[in-house]
Design a protein around this motif. Sequence first.
Motif, PDB file in Angstrom:
ATOM      1  N   HIS A  24       0.823  -1.222   0.000  1.00 10.53           N
ATOM      2  CA  HIS A  24       0.000   0.000   0.000  1.00 10.53           C
ATOM      3  C   HIS A  24       0.849   1.261   0.000  1.00 10.53           C
ATOM      4  O   HIS A  24       0.369   2.333  -0.362  1.00 10.53           O
ATOM      5  N   ALA A  25       2.081   1.166   0.494  1.00 11.08           N
ATOM      6  CA  ALA A  25       2.932   2.360   0.613  1.00 11.08           C
ATOM      7  C   ALA A  25       4.333   2.009   0.141  1.00 11.08           C
ATOM      8  O   ALA A  25       5.286   2.003   0.919  1.00 11.08           O
ATOM      9  N   PRO A  26       4.478   1.710  -1.154  1.00  9.78           N
ATOM     10  CA  PRO A  26       5.753   1.174  -1.640  1.00  9.78           C
ATOM     11  C   PRO A  26       6.924   2.148  -1.505  1.00  9.78           C
ATOM     12  O   PRO A  26       8.079   1.716  -1.474  1.00  9.78           O
ATOM     13  N   ALA A 164      -8.222   9.336  11.577  1.00 11.54           N
ATOM     14  CA  ALA A 164      -7.915   8.791  10.249  1.00 11.54           C
ATOM     15  C   ALA A 164      -8.760   7.568   9.915  1.00 11.54           C
ATOM     16  O   ALA A 164      -8.890   7.203   8.738  1.00 11.54           O
ATOM     17  N   ASP A 165      -9.352   6.931  10.930  1.00 10.60           N
ATOM     18  CA  ASP A 165     -10.187   5.752  10.671  1.00 10.60           C
ATOM     19  C   ASP A 165     -11.554   6.135  10.126  1.00 10.60           C
ATOM     20  O   ASP A 165     -12.318   5.262   9.719  1.00 10.60           O
ATOM     21  N   GLU A 166     -11.868   7.436  10.122  1.00  8.09           N
ATOM     22  CA  GLU A 166     -13.152   7.871   9.549  1.00  8.09           C
ATOM     23  C   GLU A 166     -12.870   8.480   8.188  1.00  8.09           C
ATOM     24  O   GLU A 166     -12.380   9.600   8.076  1.00  8.09           O
ATOM     25  N   ARG A 167     -13.200   7.703   7.152  1.00  8.60           N
ATOM     26  CA  ARG A 167     -12.786   8.090   5.804  1.00  8.60           C
ATOM     27  C   ARG A 167     -13.395   9.396   5.329  1.00  8.60           C
ATOM     28  O   ARG A 167     -12.846  10.056   4.452  1.00  8.60           O
ATOM     29  N   ASP A 168     -14.542   9.769   5.882  1.00 13.36           N
ATOM     30  CA  ASP A 168     -15.171  11.011   5.413  1.00 13.36           C
ATOM     31  C   ASP A 168     -15.056  12.138   6.440  1.00 13.36           C
ATOM     32  O   ASP A 168     -15.747  13.146   6.344  1.00 13.36           O
ATOM     33  N   ASN A 169     -14.169  11.969   7.407  1.00 12.28           N
ATOM     34  CA  ASN A 169     -13.966  13.033   8.391  1.00 12.28           C
ATOM     35  C   ASN A 169     -12.889  13.991   7.864  1.00 12.28           C
ATOM     36  O   ASN A 169     -11.749  13.577   7.620  1.00 12.28           O
ATOM     37  N   ALA A 170     -13.258  15.264   7.707  1.00 14.83           N
ATOM     38  CA  ALA A 170     -12.353  16.247   7.096  1.00 14.83           C
ATOM     39  C   ALA A 170     -11.167  16.581   8.008  1.00 14.83           C
ATOM     40  O   ALA A 170     -10.229  17.251   7.583  1.00 14.83           O
ATOM     41  N   ALA A 193       1.485   8.866   9.091  1.00 21.29           N
ATOM     42  CA  ALA A 193       0.377   7.909   9.001  1.00 21.29           C
ATOM     43  C   ALA A 193       0.473   6.741   9.973  1.00 21.29           C
ATOM     44  O   ALA A 193       1.469   6.026   9.998  1.00 21.29           O
ATOM     45  N   ASN A 194      -0.583   6.527  10.738  1.00 23.04           N
ATOM     46  CA  ASN A 194      -0.830   5.277  11.463  1.00 23.04           C
ATOM     47  C   ASN A 194      -1.531   4.312  10.486  1.00 23.04           C
ATOM     48  O   ASN A 194      -1.643   4.606   9.292  1.00 23.04           O
ATOM     49  N   SER A 195      -2.024   3.194  10.998  1.00 23.19           N
ATOM     50  CA  SER A 195      -2.642   2.195  10.111  1.00 23.19           C
ATOM     51  C   SER A 195      -3.734   2.797   9.228  1.00 23.19           C
ATOM     52  O   SER A 195      -3.744   2.615   8.006  1.00 23.19           O
ATOM     53  N   ALA A 196      -4.662   3.512   9.863  1.00 30.36           N
ATOM     54  CA  ALA A 196      -5.795   4.048   9.104  1.00 30.36           C
ATOM     55  C   ALA A 196      -5.319   5.089   8.097  1.00 30.36           C
ATOM     56  O   ALA A 196      -5.827   5.160   6.970  1.00 30.36           O
ATOM     57  N   LEU A 199      -3.931   3.463   4.912  1.00 27.13           N
ATOM     58  CA  LEU A 199      -4.918   2.853   4.019  1.00 27.13           C
ATOM     59  C   LEU A 199      -5.915   3.864   3.457  1.00 27.13           C
ATOM     60  O   LEU A 199      -6.353   3.731   2.321  1.00 27.13           O
ATOM     61  N   ALA A 200      -6.279   4.870   4.250  1.00 27.53           N
ATOM     62  CA  ALA A 200      -7.361   5.760   3.813  1.00 27.53           C
ATOM     63  C   ALA A 200      -6.864   7.107   3.294  1.00 27.53           C
ATOM     64  O   ALA A 200      -7.603   7.809   2.611  1.00 27.53           O
ATOM     65  N   TRP A 201      -5.641   7.506   3.620  1.00 26.48           N
ATOM     66  CA  TRP A 201      -5.136   8.831   3.243  1.00 26.48           C
ATOM     67  C   TRP A 201      -3.741   8.644   2.655  1.00 26.48           C
ATOM     68  O   TRP A 201      -2.732   8.916   3.320  1.00 26.48           O
ATOM     69  N   SER A 202      -3.688   8.199   1.401  1.00 29.56           N
ATOM     70  CA  SER A 202      -2.403   7.762   0.864  1.00 29.56           C
ATOM     71  C   SER A 202      -1.400   8.916   0.764  1.00 29.56           C
ATOM     72  O   SER A 202      -0.197   8.683   0.817  1.00 29.56           O
ATOM     73  N   ASP A 203      -1.864  10.165   0.666  1.00 27.61           N
ATOM     74  CA  ASP A 203      -0.879  11.250   0.583  1.00 27.61           C
ATOM     75  C   ASP A 203      -0.269  11.569   1.954  1.00 27.61           C
ATOM     76  O   ASP A 203       0.573  12.455   2.068  1.00 27.61           O
ATOM     77  N   SER A 204      -0.670  10.820   2.974  1.00 30.12           N
ATOM     78  CA  SER A 204      -0.030  11.002   4.285  1.00 30.12           C
ATOM     79  C   SER A 204       1.117  10.008   4.488  1.00 30.12           C
ATOM     80  O   SER A 204       1.731   9.975   5.543  1.00 30.12           O
ATOM     81  N   GLN A 205       1.411   9.205   3.487  1.00 30.57           N
ATOM     82  CA  GLN A 205       2.396   8.132   3.695  1.00 30.57           C
ATOM     83  C   GLN A 205       3.826   8.659   3.875  1.00 30.57           C
ATOM     84  O   GLN A 205       4.549   8.216   4.744  1.00 30.57           O
ATOM     85  N   ARG A 206       4.269   9.552   3.008  1.00 36.20           N
ATOM     86  CA  ARG A 206       5.583  10.207   3.132  1.00 36.20           C
ATOM     87  C   ARG A 206       6.746   9.228   3.375  1.00 36.20           C
ATOM     88  O   ARG A 206       6.697   8.107   2.932  1.00 36.20           O
ATOM     89  N   HIS A 207       7.792   9.689   4.157  1.00 36.25           N
ATOM     90  CA  HIS A 207       9.016   8.877   4.247  1.00 36.25           C
ATOM     91  C   HIS A 207       8.850   7.641   5.128  1.00 36.25           C
ATOM     92  O   HIS A 207       9.396   6.595   4.845  1.00 36.25           O
ATOM     93  N   TRP A 208       8.138   7.819   6.245  1.00 38.81           N
ATOM     94  CA  TRP A 208       7.989   6.714   7.206  1.00 38.81           C
ATOM     95  C   TRP A 208       6.512   6.538   7.550  1.00 38.81           C
ATOM     96  O   TRP A 208       5.859   7.495   7.981  1.00 38.81           O
ATOM     97  N   ILE A 209       6.008   5.320   7.390  1.00 36.29           N
ATOM     98  CA  ILE A 209       4.669   5.015   7.892  1.00 36.29           C
ATOM     99  C   ILE A 209       4.812   4.321   9.251  1.00 36.29           C
ATOM    100  O   ILE A 209       5.846   3.717   9.542  1.00 36.29           O
ATOM    101  N   ARG A 210       3.744   4.428  10.056  1.00 36.89           N
ATOM    102  CA  ARG A 210       3.802   3.862  11.411  1.00 36.89           C
ATOM    103  C   ARG A 210       2.618   2.914  11.645  1.00 36.89           C
ATOM    104  O   ARG A 210       1.734   3.192  12.436  1.00 36.89           O
TER     105      ARG A 210
END
Length: 360
Positions: A24-26, A164-170, A193-196, A199-210
């Motif tokens: 998901h975050a190559p 982040a677990d709420e996909r439609d929460n602004a 990015a945490n788990s959610a 998966l739900a906010w791919s532009d939050s992935q950046r250098h390190w995912i958590r």
Amino acid sequence: MIRPVEARINLRALEHNLQQIQRHAPQSKVLAIIKANGYGHGMTRVARALNSADGFGVASFEEAVGLRDAGISQPVMLLSGFLEAAELPLIARQQLWVTVHHPFQVEMLERTPLPEPITVWLKIDTGMHRLGIAPEQVRSLWQRLQDLDWVRKPIGLMTHFACADERDNAMTREQITRFDAAVNDLPGDRSLANSAGILAWSDSQRHWIRPGIVLYGASPFAGAPARDLGLQPVMTLKSKLISIHFVKRGEAIGYGATWICPEDMLVGIVAMGYGDGYPRHAKPGTPVLVAGRRVPLIGRVSMDSLFVDLRSYAEAQIGDSVVLWGDELPVEEVAVCANTIPYELLCKVTGRVKFSAAME
Ligand SMILES: *Cc1c(COP(=O)(O)O)cnc(C)c1O
């Protein structure tokens, strides 16, 4: 009785879940979150199984030292930072990464020259208001850290999401925007990015995912089963039926006599209770697998045992194996029935439960 209560840890599922998240975050490196004893799975065994992770995140110095003592050599981040200046030389010696989330920590670092450099992540509060410095303070605190010879450069930059677990929460979009504005042209790795978030906010992935919960095969999203996300449960909590009996219509079951038998019926007793970490608030109807069949929990959960309704499975035998969650019964389902989240259930399995790990 030798208590038949056990937690089986599927190491292959851990590896699989890590690979799934990497897919998901190559572009991102993975800081696998293994705080709270690896979300209850056993921190060291989880770290060994996730050997291909780029680093690990823990809550405390004690957890980090446990990893170092076990020979884990990857970076280890102290997610809650440090509280006293005396911790700093120890952190530096163990080559740990540390978050700086409050100005008092910058002052301590300034007052504590270190013989070896320390890796620092500046944690920014973008709206959760737990640990983190205000966006307006980022520039000045970053500069003060930058001026210290014993702080390794470039300084890492991170934040944590509240929703982040709420996909439609602004709110998550707003947090990303605030983060980007606060760090703008500063150099250094980013981690949001945490788990959610992964998966739900791919532009939050950046250098390190958590990633945390997804590594253990549970979904961070209400109503989205982990299986649909390609994840496999890592922990299977098991026990056995230790008694079966007929109870007459109108009789009550268990403490508080809260559940009344609607007819003459078979009731099973499972060796599993809140003393093992099974939630006492699991309500009647919570699914339990007896010899692979789903039956409903009834009555109140006791310390050492719980009751199941065997009307739909009259062939049940004393000694039948019981699964409380794991393979074929997602921990998320049990969490919903107990009014909590899978994180809590996994973390709270107690020391009375026998753990075993295998590549399954
Ligand atoms: C616990 C934690 C995570 C992992 O959260 P999950 O929801 O389990 O993925 C990530 N970052 C920080 C700072 C945490 O405290």
